[in-house]
Design an enzyme around this catalytic site. Structure first.
Site, PDB file in Angstrom:
ATOM      1  N   SER A 251     -49.198  24.364  72.693  1.00 50.72           N
ATOM      2  CA  SER A 251     -48.863  23.833  74.139  1.00 50.72           C
ATOM      3  C   SER A 251     -49.883  24.394  75.126  1.00 50.72           C
ATOM      4  O   SER A 251     -50.682  25.587  74.968  1.00 50.72           O
ATOM      5  CB  SER A 251     -47.613  24.359  74.531  1.00 50.72           C
ATOM      6  OG  SER A 251     -47.639  25.363  75.375  1.00 50.72           O
ATOM      7  N   LYS A 252     -50.157  23.427  76.094  1.00 50.11           N
ATOM      8  CA  LYS A 252     -51.112  23.702  77.087  1.00 50.11           C
ATOM      9  C   LYS A 252     -51.076  25.111  77.802  1.00 50.11           C
ATOM     10  O   LYS A 252     -51.679  25.550  78.180  1.00 50.11           O
ATOM     11  CB  LYS A 252     -50.839  22.394  78.148  1.00 50.11           C
ATOM     12  CG  LYS A 252     -52.148  21.857  78.532  1.00 50.11           C
ATOM     13  CD  LYS A 252     -51.800  20.695  79.465  1.00 50.11           C
ATOM     14  CE  LYS A 252     -53.033  20.321  80.318  1.00 50.11           C
ATOM     15  NZ  LYS A 252     -52.368  19.079  81.353  1.00 50.11           N
ATOM     16  N   ARG A 253     -49.736  25.432  77.992  1.00 51.53           N
ATOM     17  CA  ARG A 253     -49.416  26.710  78.444  1.00 51.53           C
ATOM     18  C   ARG A 253     -49.953  27.976  77.846  1.00 51.53           C
ATOM     19  O   ARG A 253     -50.109  29.166  78.471  1.00 51.53           O
ATOM     20  CB  ARG A 253     -47.968  27.160  78.658  1.00 51.53           C
ATOM     21  CG  ARG A 253     -47.424  26.203  79.801  1.00 51.53           C
ATOM     22  CD  ARG A 253     -46.011  26.402  80.208  1.00 51.53           C
ATOM     23  NE  ARG A 253     -45.158  26.020  78.878  1.00 51.53           N
ATOM     24  CZ  ARG A 253     -44.647  25.057  78.526  1.00 51.53           C
ATOM     25  NH1 ARG A 253     -44.881  24.118  79.194  1.00 51.53           N
ATOM     26  NH2 ARG A 253     -43.995  24.843  77.254  1.00 51.53           N
TER      27      ARG A 253
END
Ligand code: GLU
Length: 479
Positions: A251-253
């Site tokens: 995920s981008k996070r």
């Protein structure tokens, strides 16, 4: 059968590496069988539209060389290829289902919320209770006459179950009581993803639908739609999750997930493709290095696995190095030039530098750190660096070697590899020492670093005579 696959991204503003894998597999399967690879832009979720994000899709496909055969920019026989330009088609098809009873108009307020496309559902869905589906024709007519806004919902008989055979995951059965009477057409006339993907895949003649396995749980609803229309169901090929090292979805996070992140880090598009091809597919041999042409000939959908793939950047870096080694020196140099610091590019024989580094570099973004010392050496490096056990060098010994070398190198009329190496080896011979006892102090003097990407002679060659002698002089002062 003429194989037709598609890549159907939603314009989100970045290309997730998982989406790129979907595109790659769809591309490879089409290319391998002489089929067609179609690009369709799924922009029905207007709330999620990000400006310029369609451009990101084109750029990503073009930089990785996944060229499509039909799509919004190049057209094709079954366009338009942008969902927001196909609203009439969805309306017409939704009305067909209403006429046949497979769908109904729903006038209920505030019942439009439903799961996001691709969202996985656990357990029964506490969705719409189906009340408008039980309305009589007269009641529906009356509501229409009042001009009440409505959505069109799929009518799902809560009895029974639907089974479909996923190419990768095998037969999957879902009981209908788990399925919501999902919205097909929203009040604003936009279709939901869940409806549009079925209509489009059919009308576009898609034979193999490939997408992430987060869509598995929605697929029975799609199968029911195909059946309601009386259409053949295409082959469904769900792809396993890609997880990070901690076992969570990429995920981008939590770090890099976008193609652009990896390109900026200095990974080559061909290495990225090679690496992601292996995330969920294996060639059945030990081979890991693949060019795009190699992937086209080896790729086989029957070797797509079910188990989640773990994204390992160390492996990607290694493969990147392999792709760098496999390039022509000219091609490597061209790629390197984009990453050399300006001073290095302007001040050195960078063509020669590229030749020397082609065997060493893993990611191109390492180039600035690897080469910075050529143009800006830290002159206060620790003198202890001259002491090296393996090469039997000491501070005094290094000083003696360097002062002798200063004279030998100073006397060279041609500054090239042979001349510099000759000077170093005669210095070693005169002292009855191994060549390493000369090369070590020379390399430290020229770089101020314990680790350098090339040997001492190559560094001297690139620095040129004057700068090499200046650095040797500085080392002598330090010593
Ligand atoms: N538009 C969907 C997405 O971007 C594509 C899913 C599919 O391939 O059908 O996730």
């Amino acid at each position: 059968m003429d194989i037709r696959t598609r890549y159907a991204p939603s314009p989100t503003g970045y290309m997730h590496i998982g989406n790129l894998r979907t595109a790659l597999y769809a591309y490879l399967h089409a290319r391998k069988h002489g089929g067609r690879f179609i690009l369709r832009i799924e922009d029905t979720d207007q709330a999620r539209l990000v400006e310029d994000s369609v451009r990101v899709i084109y750029d990503s496909l073009s930089v990785t060389g996944l060229e499509h055969d039909e799509g919004p920019d190049i057209g094709g026989p079954v366009g338009p290829y942008v969902q927001s330009e196909r609203l009439g088609i969805y309306r017409e098809h939704a009305e067909k289902l209403v006429s046949s009873g497979a769908a109904y108009r729903c006038f209920c307020d505030k019942q439009e919320k439903q799961e996001e496309p691709g969202e996985e559902q656990d357990g029964p869905i506490l969705g719409y209770d189906g009340r408008c589906g039980r309305m009589s024709e007269d009641e529906t007519k009356a509501s229409l006459a009042k001009g009440m806004p409505y959505v069109i919902r799929q009518r799902i008989d809560k009895e029974g179950a639907t089974t479909f055979n996923d190419f990768v995951y095998g037969p999957i059965t879902v009981e209908h009581k788990q399925l919501d009477d999902q919205i097909l057409l929203k009040r604003d006339g936009y279709p939901t993803y869940n409806f549009a993907n079925v209509v489009d895949d059919h009308l576009m003649g898609i034979t193999h639908v490939m997408r992430g396995c987060e869509y598995i749980s929605s697929t029975p609803k799609y199968i029911l739609l195909y059946r309601a229309f009386g259409w053949d169901v295409p082959e469904h090929i769900h792809l396993p999750h890609i997880l990070n090292q901690e076992g969570r979805k990429l995920s981008k996070r939590e770090g890099s997930v976008a193609l652009s992140d990896f390109l900026e880090k200095g990974y080559l598009p061909e290495a990225i493709l090679n690496y992601i091809a292996l995330l969920g597919w294996n060639p059945g041999t030990e081979q890991e290095f693949f060019t795009k042409a190699g992937l086209i000939s080896e790729f086989d959908i029957s070797r797509i696995g079910k188990s989640p793939a773990i994204f390992d950047e160390v492996k990607l870096a290694w493969l990147n190095g392999q792709h760098i080694r496999a390039m022509s020196p000219e091609a490597a140099h061209e790629r390197f030039m984009k990453f050399y610091p300006e001073k290095v590019a302007a001040g050195l024989d960078v063509k020669r530098l590229s030749v020397l580094l082609q065997g060493k570099v893993e990611k191109l973004s390492d180039l600035p750190a690897m080469t910075a010392f050529f143009t800006g050496m830290a002159e206060d490096y620790p003198v202890d660096l001259f002491v090296n056990k393996k090469n039997k060098t000491t501070l005094e010994g290094s000083k003696a070697v360097l002062s002798e070398l200063e004279g030998l190198l100073g006397g060279l009329s041609v500054w090239d590899h042979g001349g510099i190496y000759g000077a170093a080896s005669s210095c070693a011979a005169a002292r009855g020492a191994k060549i390493g006892a000369v090369m070590w102090p020379l390399r430290i003097a020229l770089s101020g670093l314990a680790v350098t990407p090339t040997g001492a002679v190559e560094i001297a060659e690139l620095l040129g005579k004057a700068e090499s002698l200046r650095r040797i002089g500085l080392a002598l002062k330090r010593l």
